[in-house]
Motif scaffolding. Structure first.
Motif, PDB file in Angstrom:
ATOM      1  N   LYS A  85       0.668  -1.204   0.096  1.00  0.00           N
ATOM      2  CA  LYS A  85       0.100   0.024   0.048  1.00  0.00           C
ATOM      3  C   LYS A  85       0.742   1.207   0.042  1.00  0.00           C
ATOM      4  O   LYS A  85       0.148   2.321  -0.421  1.00  0.00           O
ATOM      5  N   SER A  86       2.230   1.254   0.334  1.00  0.00           N
ATOM      6  CA  SER A  86       2.955   2.179   0.310  1.00  0.00           C
ATOM      7  C   SER A  86       3.502   2.630  -1.063  1.00  0.00           C
ATOM      8  O   SER A  86       4.240   3.596  -1.024  1.00  0.00           O
ATOM      9  N   LEU A  87       3.613   1.715  -1.931  1.00  0.00           N
ATOM     10  CA  LEU A  87       4.394   2.132  -3.140  1.00  0.00           C
ATOM     11  C   LEU A  87       3.220   2.800  -3.997  1.00  0.00           C
ATOM     12  O   LEU A  87       2.096   2.522  -4.050  1.00  0.00           O
ATOM     13  N   GLN A  88       4.093   3.826  -4.595  1.00  0.00           N
ATOM     14  CA  GLN A  88       3.091   4.886  -5.541  1.00  0.00           C
ATOM     15  C   GLN A  88       3.096   4.358  -6.949  1.00  0.00           C
ATOM     16  O   GLN A  88       2.376   4.575  -7.846  1.00  0.00           O
ATOM     17  N   ARG A  89       4.614   4.543  -7.386  1.00  0.00           N
ATOM     18  CA  ARG A  89       5.124   4.362  -8.761  1.00  0.00           C
ATOM     19  C   ARG A  89       6.348   3.874  -8.856  1.00  0.00           C
ATOM     20  O   ARG A  89       7.317   3.679  -7.959  1.00  0.00           O
ATOM     21  N   ILE A  90       6.700   3.517 -10.023  1.00  0.00           N
ATOM     22  CA  ILE A  90       8.195   3.228 -10.490  1.00  0.00           C
ATOM     23  C   ILE A  90       8.775   3.878 -11.798  1.00  0.00           C
ATOM     24  O   ILE A  90       8.216   3.824 -12.664  1.00  0.00           O
ATOM     25  N   THR A  91       9.869   4.452 -11.348  1.00  0.00           N
ATOM     26  CA  THR A  91      10.465   5.420 -12.740  1.00  0.00           C
ATOM     27  C   THR A  91      11.638   4.451 -13.188  1.00  0.00           C
ATOM     28  O   THR A  91      12.710   4.008 -12.082  1.00  0.00           O
ATOM     29  N   ILE A  92      11.742   4.195 -14.397  1.00  0.00           N
ATOM     30  CA  ILE A  92      12.784   3.314 -15.048  1.00  0.00           C
ATOM     31  C   ILE A  92      13.659   4.026 -16.038  1.00  0.00           C
ATOM     32  O   ILE A  92      13.068   4.726 -16.820  1.00  0.00           O
ATOM     33  N   ARG A  93      14.844   4.013 -15.707  1.00  0.00           N
ATOM     34  CA  ARG A  93      15.592   4.909 -16.700  1.00  0.00           C
ATOM     35  C   ARG A  93      16.995   3.892 -17.206  1.00  0.00           C
ATOM     36  O   ARG A  93      17.581   3.406 -16.415  1.00  0.00           O
ATOM     37  N   PRO A  94      17.185   4.018 -18.322  1.00  0.00           N
ATOM     38  CA  PRO A  94      18.722   3.393 -18.740  1.00  0.00           C
ATOM     39  C   PRO A  94      19.891   4.233 -18.099  1.00  0.00           C
ATOM     40  O   PRO A  94      20.071   5.456 -18.421  1.00  0.00           O
ATOM     41  N   ILE A  95      20.784   3.573 -17.490  1.00  0.00           N
ATOM     42  CA  ILE A  95      21.990   4.230 -17.211  1.00  0.00           C
ATOM     43  C   ILE A  95      23.244   3.317 -17.556  1.00  0.00           C
ATOM     44  O   ILE A  95      22.976   2.105 -17.640  1.00  0.00           O
ATOM     45  N   SER A  96      24.444   4.045 -17.135  1.00  0.00           N
ATOM     46  CA  SER A  96      25.648   3.210 -17.155  1.00  0.00           C
ATOM     47  C   SER A  96      26.319   3.017 -15.898  1.00  0.00           C
ATOM     48  O   SER A  96      26.519   3.996 -15.176  1.00  0.00           O
ATOM     49  N   LEU A  97      26.434   1.709 -15.280  1.00  0.00           N
ATOM     50  CA  LEU A  97      27.236   1.631 -14.237  1.00  0.00           C
ATOM     51  C   LEU A  97      28.425   0.715 -14.258  1.00  0.00           C
ATOM     52  O   LEU A  97      28.232  -0.612 -14.930  1.00  0.00           O
ATOM     53  N   GLN A  98      29.760   1.277 -14.092  1.00  0.00           N
ATOM     54  CA  GLN A  98      30.802   0.544 -14.563  1.00  0.00           C
ATOM     55  C   GLN A  98      30.766  -0.021 -15.840  1.00  0.00           C
ATOM     56  O   GLN A  98      31.358  -1.018 -16.231  1.00  0.00           O
ATOM     57  N   ASN A  99      30.517   1.008 -16.743  1.00  0.00           N
ATOM     58  CA  ASN A  99      30.589   0.879 -18.242  1.00  0.00           C
ATOM     59  C   ASN A  99      29.686  -0.242 -18.756  1.00  0.00           C
ATOM     60  O   ASN A  99      29.835  -0.837 -20.024  1.00  0.00           O
ATOM     61  N   GLU A 100      28.857  -0.556 -17.950  1.00  0.00           N
ATOM     62  CA  GLU A 100      27.607  -1.777 -18.522  1.00  0.00           C
ATOM     63  C   GLU A 100      26.344  -1.153 -18.421  1.00  0.00           C
ATOM     64  O   GLU A 100      26.039  -0.211 -17.278  1.00  0.00           O
ATOM     65  N   PRO A 101      25.546  -1.277 -19.437  1.00  0.00           N
ATOM     66  CA  PRO A 101      24.507  -0.645 -19.529  1.00  0.00           C
ATOM     67  C   PRO A 101      23.312  -1.468 -18.591  1.00  0.00           C
ATOM     68  O   PRO A 101      23.239  -2.458 -18.798  1.00  0.00           O
ATOM     69  N   VAL A 102      22.586  -0.818 -17.869  1.00  0.00           N
ATOM     70  CA  VAL A 102      21.444  -1.277 -17.037  1.00  0.00           C
ATOM     71  C   VAL A 102      20.206  -0.589 -17.038  1.00  0.00           C
ATOM     72  O   VAL A 102      20.145   0.667 -17.172  1.00  0.00           O
ATOM     73  N   LEU A 103      19.276  -1.115 -16.547  1.00  0.00           N
ATOM     74  CA  LEU A 103      18.014  -0.317 -16.193  1.00  0.00           C
ATOM     75  C   LEU A 103      18.051  -0.070 -14.725  1.00  0.00           C
ATOM     76  O   LEU A 103      17.975  -0.842 -13.844  1.00  0.00           O
ATOM     77  N   SER A 104      17.984   1.169 -14.392  1.00  0.00           N
ATOM     78  CA  SER A 104      17.491   1.604 -12.930  1.00  0.00           C
ATOM     79  C   SER A 104      16.237   1.958 -12.602  1.00  0.00           C
ATOM     80  O   SER A 104      15.384   2.497 -13.240  1.00  0.00           O
ATOM     81  N   PHE A 105      15.557   1.090 -11.578  1.00  0.00           N
ATOM     82  CA  PHE A 105      14.236   0.916 -11.091  1.00  0.00           C
ATOM     83  C   PHE A 105      14.339   1.945  -9.802  1.00  0.00           C
ATOM     84  O   PHE A 105      14.915   1.190  -8.921  1.00  0.00           O
TER      85      PHE A 105
END
Length: 401
Positions: free
Chosen positions: A38-58
Protein backbone atom coordinates in the motif's frame (compact mmCIF):
# COMPACT_ATOMS: atom_id res chain seq x y z
CA UNK A 1 7.30 -0.42 -35.66
CA UNK A 2 4.97 2.46 -36.48
CA UNK A 3 3.77 4.27 -33.38
CA UNK A 4 0.29 4.54 -34.86
CA UNK A 5 0.08 0.72 -35.04
CA UNK A 6 0.30 0.22 -31.27
CA UNK A 7 -2.76 -1.55 -29.93
CA UNK A 8 -1.65 -4.34 -27.58
CA UNK A 9 0.71 -5.24 -24.73
CA UNK A 10 3.01 -7.01 -27.14
CA UNK A 11 3.27 -3.92 -29.35
CA UNK A 12 4.13 -1.77 -26.33
CA UNK A 13 6.79 -4.16 -25.07
CA UNK A 14 8.30 -4.44 -28.54
CA UNK A 15 8.53 -0.65 -28.80
CA UNK A 16 10.20 -0.57 -25.37
CA UNK A 17 12.71 -3.25 -26.40
CA UNK A 18 13.40 -1.47 -29.70
CA UNK A 19 14.05 1.83 -27.91
CA UNK A 20 16.58 0.11 -25.67
CA UNK A 21 18.28 -1.49 -28.65
CA UNK A 22 18.50 1.90 -30.40
CA UNK A 23 19.58 3.66 -27.19
CA UNK A 24 16.65 6.07 -27.53
CA UNK A 25 14.80 5.30 -24.28
CA UNK A 26 14.53 8.31 -21.95
CA UNK A 27 12.35 6.85 -19.21
CA UNK A 28 9.38 4.62 -18.42
CA UNK A 29 6.95 5.53 -15.65
CA UNK A 30 4.67 2.86 -14.17
CA UNK A 31 1.75 4.26 -12.16
CA UNK A 32 -1.79 3.51 -10.94
CA UNK A 33 -0.48 0.80 -8.63
CA UNK A 34 -3.01 -1.83 -7.56
CA UNK A 35 -0.73 -4.33 -5.81
CA UNK A 36 -0.45 -5.46 -2.19
CA UNK A 37 2.18 -2.94 -1.01
CA UNK A 38 0.00 0.00 0.00
CA UNK A 39 2.96 2.37 0.39
CA UNK A 40 4.24 1.92 -3.19
CA UNK A 41 3.14 4.72 -5.52
CA UNK A 42 5.06 4.43 -8.79
CA UNK A 43 8.22 3.11 -10.42
CA UNK A 44 10.47 5.26 -12.62
CA UNK A 45 12.77 3.31 -14.94
CA UNK A 46 15.75 4.84 -16.79
CA UNK A 47 18.71 3.43 -18.73
CA UNK A 48 22.04 4.26 -17.09
CA UNK A 49 25.63 3.08 -17.28
CA UNK A 50 27.25 1.52 -14.21
CA UNK A 51 30.90 0.48 -14.43
CA UNK A 52 30.63 0.80 -18.21
CA UNK A 53 27.72 -1.66 -18.32
CA UNK A 54 24.24 -0.58 -19.51
CA UNK A 55 21.51 -1.30 -16.96
CA UNK A 56 17.95 -0.28 -16.22
CA UNK A 57 17.60 1.69 -13.00
CA UNK A 58 14.27 1.02 -11.23
CA UNK A 59 13.34 3.68 -8.63
CA UNK A 60 10.49 2.39 -6.45
CA UNK A 61 8.80 5.48 -5.06
CA UNK A 62 7.09 4.82 -1.73
CA UNK A 63 5.24 7.32 0.43
CA UNK A 64 8.17 7.78 2.79
CA UNK A 65 11.26 6.62 0.86
CA UNK A 66 12.67 5.63 -2.51
CA UNK A 67 14.35 2.28 -3.27
CA UNK A 68 16.62 1.84 -6.31
CA UNK A 69 17.31 -1.47 -8.05
CA UNK A 70 19.54 -1.88 -11.12
CA UNK A 71 18.81 -4.74 -13.53
CA UNK A 72 20.24 -5.88 -16.84
CA UNK A 73 18.18 -5.03 -19.90
CA UNK A 74 16.81 -8.59 -20.18
CA UNK A 75 15.99 -8.80 -16.47
CA UNK A 76 14.47 -5.33 -16.57
CA UNK A 77 12.22 -6.08 -19.53
CA UNK A 78 11.05 -9.30 -17.89
CA UNK A 79 10.31 -7.42 -14.66
CA UNK A 80 8.36 -4.71 -16.51
CA UNK A 81 6.31 -7.34 -18.31
CA UNK A 82 5.40 -8.91 -14.98
CA UNK A 83 4.61 -5.62 -13.22
CA UNK A 84 2.52 -3.97 -15.93
CA UNK A 85 -0.97 -5.33 -16.15
CA UNK A 86 -0.87 -7.15 -12.81
CA UNK A 87 0.25 -4.47 -10.34
CA UNK A 88 0.33 -1.30 -12.47
CA UNK A 89 -2.46 -0.11 -14.72
CA UNK A 90 -0.70 2.79 -16.43
CA UNK A 91 2.61 3.29 -18.23
CA UNK A 92 4.17 6.41 -19.79
CA UNK A 93 7.04 5.65 -22.18
CA UNK A 94 9.28 8.54 -23.27
CA UNK A 95 11.75 7.98 -26.10
CA UNK A 96 13.71 10.31 -28.34
CA UNK A 97 11.06 9.87 -31.05
CA UNK A 98 7.75 9.72 -29.18
CA UNK A 99 5.80 9.66 -25.94
CA UNK A 100 3.49 6.67 -25.55
CA UNK A 101 0.77 6.32 -22.90
CA UNK A 102 -0.71 2.90 -22.05
CA UNK A 103 -3.83 2.63 -19.90
CA UNK A 104 -5.58 -0.52 -18.66
CA UNK A 105 -9.25 -0.25 -17.75
CA UNK A 106 -10.92 -2.07 -14.86
CA UNK A 107 -12.16 -4.62 -17.39
CA UNK A 108 -8.65 -5.19 -18.69
CA UNK A 109 -9.02 -3.25 -21.93
CA UNK A 110 -5.74 -1.80 -23.25
CA UNK A 111 -5.71 1.72 -24.69
CA UNK A 112 -2.55 3.22 -26.19
CA UNK A 113 -2.00 6.80 -27.36
CA UNK A 114 1.11 8.34 -28.90
CA UNK A 115 2.59 11.81 -29.31
CA UNK A 116 5.49 12.31 -31.70
CA UNK A 117 8.44 14.36 -30.45
CA UNK A 118 10.29 16.84 -32.62
CA UNK A 119 13.67 15.41 -33.52
CA UNK A 120 16.46 17.46 -31.97
CA UNK A 121 19.12 14.80 -31.37
CA UNK A 122 20.61 12.95 -34.30
CA UNK A 123 23.10 10.80 -32.39
CA UNK A 124 22.10 8.07 -29.88
CA UNK A 125 21.46 9.28 -26.35
CA UNK A 126 24.40 8.82 -23.97
CA UNK A 127 23.93 6.42 -21.07
CA UNK A 128 25.27 8.67 -18.35
CA UNK A 129 24.42 8.18 -14.71
CA UNK A 130 23.99 11.93 -14.29
CA UNK A 131 22.26 12.64 -17.58
CA UNK A 132 21.58 16.30 -18.35
CA UNK A 133 18.24 17.27 -16.91
CA UNK A 134 15.28 16.91 -19.23
CA UNK A 135 13.08 19.97 -19.60
CA UNK A 136 9.89 19.52 -17.60
CA UNK A 137 7.91 21.64 -20.06
CA UNK A 138 7.71 20.89 -23.78
CA UNK A 139 8.52 24.13 -25.62
CA UNK A 140 6.02 23.19 -28.34
CA UNK A 141 3.04 23.23 -25.98
CA UNK A 142 0.34 25.60 -27.35
CA UNK A 143 -0.13 27.58 -24.13
CA UNK A 144 3.43 28.94 -24.40
CA UNK A 145 2.66 30.45 -27.80
CA UNK A 146 -0.67 31.84 -26.61
CA UNK A 147 1.02 33.50 -23.62
CA UNK A 148 3.77 35.00 -25.77
CA UNK A 149 6.66 32.87 -24.51
CA UNK A 150 7.21 31.29 -27.93
CA UNK A 151 6.40 32.39 -31.47
CA UNK A 152 4.12 30.61 -33.94
CA UNK A 153 7.00 28.28 -34.87
CA UNK A 154 7.49 27.35 -31.18
CA UNK A 155 10.78 29.20 -30.97
CA UNK A 156 11.56 30.93 -27.69
CA UNK A 157 11.11 34.68 -27.85
CA UNK A 158 14.43 36.11 -26.54
CA UNK A 159 12.78 38.61 -24.22
CA UNK A 160 10.96 35.71 -22.50
CA UNK A 161 14.05 33.58 -21.81
CA UNK A 162 13.97 34.36 -18.08
CA UNK A 163 10.26 33.53 -17.88
CA UNK A 164 10.89 30.25 -19.76
CA UNK A 165 13.64 29.35 -17.28
CA UNK A 166 11.35 30.21 -14.37
CA UNK A 167 8.49 28.09 -15.71
CA UNK A 168 10.75 25.05 -16.09
CA UNK A 169 12.30 25.48 -12.65
CA UNK A 170 8.90 25.91 -11.06
CA UNK A 171 7.57 22.70 -12.62
CA UNK A 172 10.76 20.85 -11.65
CA UNK A 173 10.34 21.92 -8.01
CA UNK A 174 6.65 21.02 -8.08
CA UNK A 175 7.35 17.63 -9.68
CA UNK A 176 9.80 16.68 -6.94
CA UNK A 177 7.41 17.87 -4.25
CA UNK A 178 4.57 15.86 -5.77
CA UNK A 179 6.67 12.69 -5.79
CA UNK A 180 7.49 13.19 -2.11
CA UNK A 181 3.92 14.07 -1.10
CA UNK A 182 1.32 11.60 0.23
CA UNK A 183 -1.05 12.41 -2.65
CA UNK A 184 -2.11 9.27 -4.50
CA UNK A 185 -1.19 9.38 -8.17
CA UNK A 186 -4.53 8.11 -9.46
CA UNK A 187 -6.53 10.77 -7.59
CA UNK A 188 -7.31 14.12 -9.29
CA UNK A 189 -5.22 16.97 -7.92
CA UNK A 190 -6.85 20.25 -6.88
CA UNK A 191 -4.51 23.24 -7.19
CA UNK A 192 -5.14 26.84 -6.11
CA UNK A 193 -2.69 29.52 -7.29
CA UNK A 194 -3.09 32.82 -5.44
CA UNK A 195 -1.94 35.95 -7.22
CA UNK A 196 -1.92 34.13 -10.55
CA UNK A 197 -1.36 37.34 -12.56
CA UNK A 198 -0.98 36.66 -16.28
CA UNK A 199 -1.17 32.92 -15.60
CA UNK A 200 2.23 31.71 -16.82
CA UNK A 201 2.79 29.31 -13.94
CA UNK A 202 -0.91 28.48 -13.57
CA UNK A 203 -1.14 27.34 -17.19
CA UNK A 204 2.19 25.52 -16.83
CA UNK A 205 1.17 23.47 -13.79
CA UNK A 206 -2.20 22.64 -15.35
CA UNK A 207 -0.53 21.54 -18.59
CA UNK A 208 2.06 19.48 -16.69
CA UNK A 209 -0.57 17.68 -14.64
CA UNK A 210 -2.99 17.08 -17.50
CA UNK A 211 -0.58 16.54 -20.42
CA UNK A 212 2.53 15.01 -18.82
CA UNK A 213 1.05 13.16 -15.82
CA UNK A 214 -2.41 12.51 -17.33
CA UNK A 215 -4.07 13.58 -14.09
CA UNK A 216 -7.62 14.97 -14.18
CA UNK A 217 -6.42 18.01 -12.26
CA UNK A 218 -8.57 20.99 -11.37
CA UNK A 219 -6.50 24.18 -11.28
CA UNK A 220 -7.84 27.56 -10.13
CA UNK A 221 -5.98 30.82 -10.51
CA UNK A 222 -7.06 33.49 -8.00
CA UNK A 223 -6.26 37.07 -9.03
CA UNK A 224 -7.31 40.41 -7.51
CA UNK A 225 -7.51 42.14 -10.89
CA UNK A 226 -10.74 41.14 -12.62
CA UNK A 227 -9.39 42.09 -16.06
CA UNK A 228 -6.50 39.63 -15.74
CA UNK A 229 -8.78 36.85 -14.49
CA UNK A 230 -11.09 37.44 -17.48
CA UNK A 231 -8.16 37.48 -19.93
CA UNK A 232 -6.80 34.20 -18.57
CA UNK A 233 -10.23 32.57 -18.76
CA UNK A 234 -10.51 33.63 -22.41
CA UNK A 235 -7.07 32.15 -23.13
CA UNK A 236 -7.95 28.89 -21.37
CA UNK A 237 -11.17 28.66 -23.41
CA UNK A 238 -9.35 29.12 -26.74
CA UNK A 239 -6.83 26.41 -25.77
CA UNK A 240 -9.56 24.07 -24.52
CA UNK A 241 -7.80 23.62 -21.17
CA UNK A 242 -10.38 21.55 -19.30
CA UNK A 243 -10.26 21.92 -15.52
CA UNK A 244 -8.55 25.32 -15.57
CA UNK A 245 -10.32 28.47 -14.39
CA UNK A 246 -9.52 31.92 -13.03
CA UNK A 247 -11.54 33.87 -10.47
CA UNK A 248 -11.30 37.32 -8.95
CA UNK A 249 -10.36 37.29 -5.27
CA UNK A 250 -7.52 36.82 -2.82
CA UNK A 251 -6.36 34.43 -0.11
CA UNK A 252 -8.66 35.99 2.50
CA UNK A 253 -11.85 35.59 0.45
CA UNK A 254 -11.38 32.47 -1.66
CA UNK A 255 -12.58 29.20 -0.12
CA UNK A 256 -12.82 26.19 -2.46
CA UNK A 257 -14.07 22.82 -1.25
CA UNK A 258 -10.71 21.05 -1.49
CA UNK A 259 -7.08 22.08 -1.99
CA UNK A 260 -4.26 19.59 -2.50
CA UNK A 261 -1.69 22.15 -3.68
CA UNK A 262 -1.59 25.77 -2.48
CA UNK A 263 0.62 28.23 -4.38
CA UNK A 264 1.21 31.86 -3.44
CA UNK A 265 4.10 33.59 -5.19
CA UNK A 266 4.85 37.22 -4.36
CA UNK A 267 2.34 37.44 -1.51
CA UNK A 268 3.26 40.76 0.11
CA UNK A 269 3.96 40.93 3.85
CA UNK A 270 1.31 39.09 5.93
CA UNK A 271 -0.51 37.88 2.81
CA UNK A 272 2.06 35.05 2.87
CA UNK A 273 0.95 34.20 6.42
CA UNK A 274 -2.67 34.09 5.30
CA UNK A 275 -1.68 31.86 2.37
CA UNK A 276 0.27 29.42 4.57
CA UNK A 277 -2.59 29.39 7.07
CA UNK A 278 -4.99 28.64 4.21
CA UNK A 279 -2.82 25.69 3.12
CA UNK A 280 -2.53 24.28 6.64
CA UNK A 281 -6.26 24.72 7.28
CA UNK A 282 -7.04 22.96 3.98
CA UNK A 283 -4.64 20.13 4.90
CA UNK A 284 -2.92 20.66 1.55
CA UNK A 285 -0.31 18.09 0.54
CA UNK A 286 1.95 20.79 -0.92
CA UNK A 287 2.40 24.47 0.01
CA UNK A 288 4.58 26.69 -2.21
CA UNK A 289 5.24 30.33 -1.24
CA UNK A 290 7.60 33.06 -2.38
CA UNK A 291 7.32 35.68 0.39
CA UNK A 292 7.87 39.39 -0.15
CA UNK A 293 7.94 42.59 1.91
CA UNK A 294 8.60 41.54 5.51
CA UNK A 295 7.02 44.47 7.33
CA UNK A 296 5.29 42.99 10.37
CA UNK A 297 8.25 41.61 12.32
CA UNK A 298 10.88 44.29 11.62
CA UNK A 299 9.53 47.09 13.91
CA UNK A 300 9.03 44.56 16.74
CA UNK A 301 12.58 43.24 16.75
CA UNK A 302 14.99 44.26 19.51
CA UNK A 303 18.37 43.00 18.40
CA UNK A 304 21.11 42.17 20.94
CA UNK A 305 23.69 44.85 21.67
CA UNK A 306 26.37 42.79 19.91
CA UNK A 307 24.47 43.01 16.59
CA UNK A 308 23.95 46.78 16.56
CA UNK A 309 27.19 47.68 14.71
CA UNK A 310 26.11 45.35 11.90
CA UNK A 311 22.48 46.38 11.91
CA UNK A 312 23.19 50.10 11.68
CA UNK A 313 23.10 49.44 7.93
CA UNK A 314 19.46 49.35 6.85
CA UNK A 315 19.91 46.59 4.31
CA UNK A 316 21.25 44.27 7.02
CA UNK A 317 18.32 45.09 9.27
CA UNK A 318 15.98 44.14 6.44
CA UNK A 319 17.82 40.90 5.77
CA UNK A 320 17.66 39.96 9.43
CA UNK A 321 13.91 40.63 9.58
CA UNK A 322 13.43 38.57 6.43
CA UNK A 323 15.43 35.67 7.83
CA UNK A 324 13.61 35.65 11.17
CA UNK A 325 10.13 36.04 9.61
CA UNK A 326 10.56 33.22 7.10
CA UNK A 327 12.33 30.95 9.59
CA UNK A 328 9.34 31.26 11.92
CA UNK A 329 6.99 30.50 9.01
CA UNK A 330 8.98 27.39 8.13
CA UNK A 331 9.01 26.24 11.76
CA UNK A 332 5.24 26.73 12.11
CA UNK A 333 4.81 24.54 9.02
CA UNK A 334 7.09 21.90 10.57
CA UNK A 335 5.06 22.05 13.79
CA UNK A 336 1.90 21.39 11.76
CA UNK A 337 3.19 18.22 10.13
CA UNK A 338 5.09 19.45 7.05
CA UNK A 339 8.61 18.74 5.83
CA UNK A 340 9.80 22.22 4.89
CA UNK A 341 12.59 23.67 2.76
CA UNK A 342 13.64 27.31 2.28
CA UNK A 343 15.77 27.91 -0.80
CA UNK A 344 16.57 30.32 -3.61
CA UNK A 345 14.17 30.44 -6.53
CA UNK A 346 14.19 32.47 -9.74
CA UNK A 347 12.91 35.95 -8.92
CA UNK A 348 9.65 37.12 -10.44
CA UNK A 349 9.46 39.92 -12.97
CA UNK A 350 7.89 42.37 -10.51
CA UNK A 351 10.24 41.74 -7.55
CA UNK A 352 13.88 40.92 -6.92
CA UNK A 353 12.96 38.51 -4.14
CA UNK A 354 14.13 35.01 -4.93
CA UNK A 355 13.20 32.87 -1.94
CA UNK A 356 10.76 29.96 -1.85
CA UNK A 357 9.23 28.19 1.14
CA UNK A 358 8.24 24.67 0.08
CA UNK A 359 6.28 22.46 2.47
CA UNK A 360 5.22 18.85 1.83
CA UNK A 361 2.80 17.07 4.13
CA UNK A 362 4.35 14.22 6.12
CA UNK A 363 2.54 10.85 6.12
CA UNK A 364 2.53 10.88 9.93
CA UNK A 365 2.50 13.74 12.43
CA UNK A 366 4.39 13.42 15.74
CA UNK A 367 2.95 15.63 18.47
CA UNK A 368 6.17 15.42 20.51
CA UNK A 369 8.12 16.87 17.59
CA UNK A 370 5.56 19.65 17.30
CA UNK A 371 5.94 20.56 20.96
CA UNK A 372 9.72 20.78 20.60
CA UNK A 373 9.43 23.01 17.52
CA UNK A 374 6.92 25.30 19.22
CA UNK A 375 9.41 25.67 22.08
CA UNK A 376 12.09 26.69 19.56
CA UNK A 377 9.70 29.29 18.12
CA UNK A 378 9.04 30.70 21.58
CA UNK A 379 12.79 30.98 22.24
CA UNK A 380 13.39 32.85 18.96
CA UNK A 381 10.55 35.27 19.67
CA UNK A 382 11.83 35.90 23.19
CA UNK A 383 15.39 36.47 21.95
CA UNK A 384 14.29 39.16 19.50
CA UNK A 385 11.47 40.55 21.63
CA UNK A 386 8.78 39.61 19.07
CA UNK A 387 5.27 39.91 20.47
CA UNK A 388 3.19 38.85 17.46
CA UNK A 389 3.63 36.82 14.30
CA UNK A 390 0.62 36.90 11.97
CA UNK A 391 0.75 33.19 11.11
CA UNK A 392 0.86 32.23 14.79
CA UNK A 393 -2.18 34.44 15.47
CA UNK A 394 -4.13 32.88 12.59
CA UNK A 395 -3.29 29.34 13.71
CA UNK A 396 -4.34 30.14 17.28
CA UNK A 397 -7.68 31.47 16.02
CA UNK A 398 -8.26 28.26 14.07
CA UNK A 399 -7.53 26.14 17.12
CA UNK A 400 -9.92 28.27 19.18
CA UNK A 401 -12.68 27.78 16.64
Amino acid sequence: MSHSALNSFDDFYQLLADSLAKNSLIKLLLSKYRGADKSLQRITIRPISLQNEPVLSFVYQHQTNHITKNLSYDEGLASIKQLLGSDFKSAHLATAEAEVQLEISKKGKVQISTHNVKQTVAAPLPLEHDREKKRFVDIERPFLTKLGVTDSQHNLIPAMSRKWKQINKFIEVFSQALEASPHKNDQPINVVDFGSGKGYLTFAIHDYLRHSLHNDAQVTGVELRQALADLCNETAATLDHQGLSFVCGDVRTHAPKQTDVMIALHACDIATDYAIHYGIRANADIIMCSPCCHKQIRPQMHSPELFKPMLQYGVHMGQQAEMVTDSLRALFLEANGYATKVFEFISLEHTNKNKMILAVKKPQHNQKDSAAILAQIADIKAYYGIKEHCLETLLAQTQAD
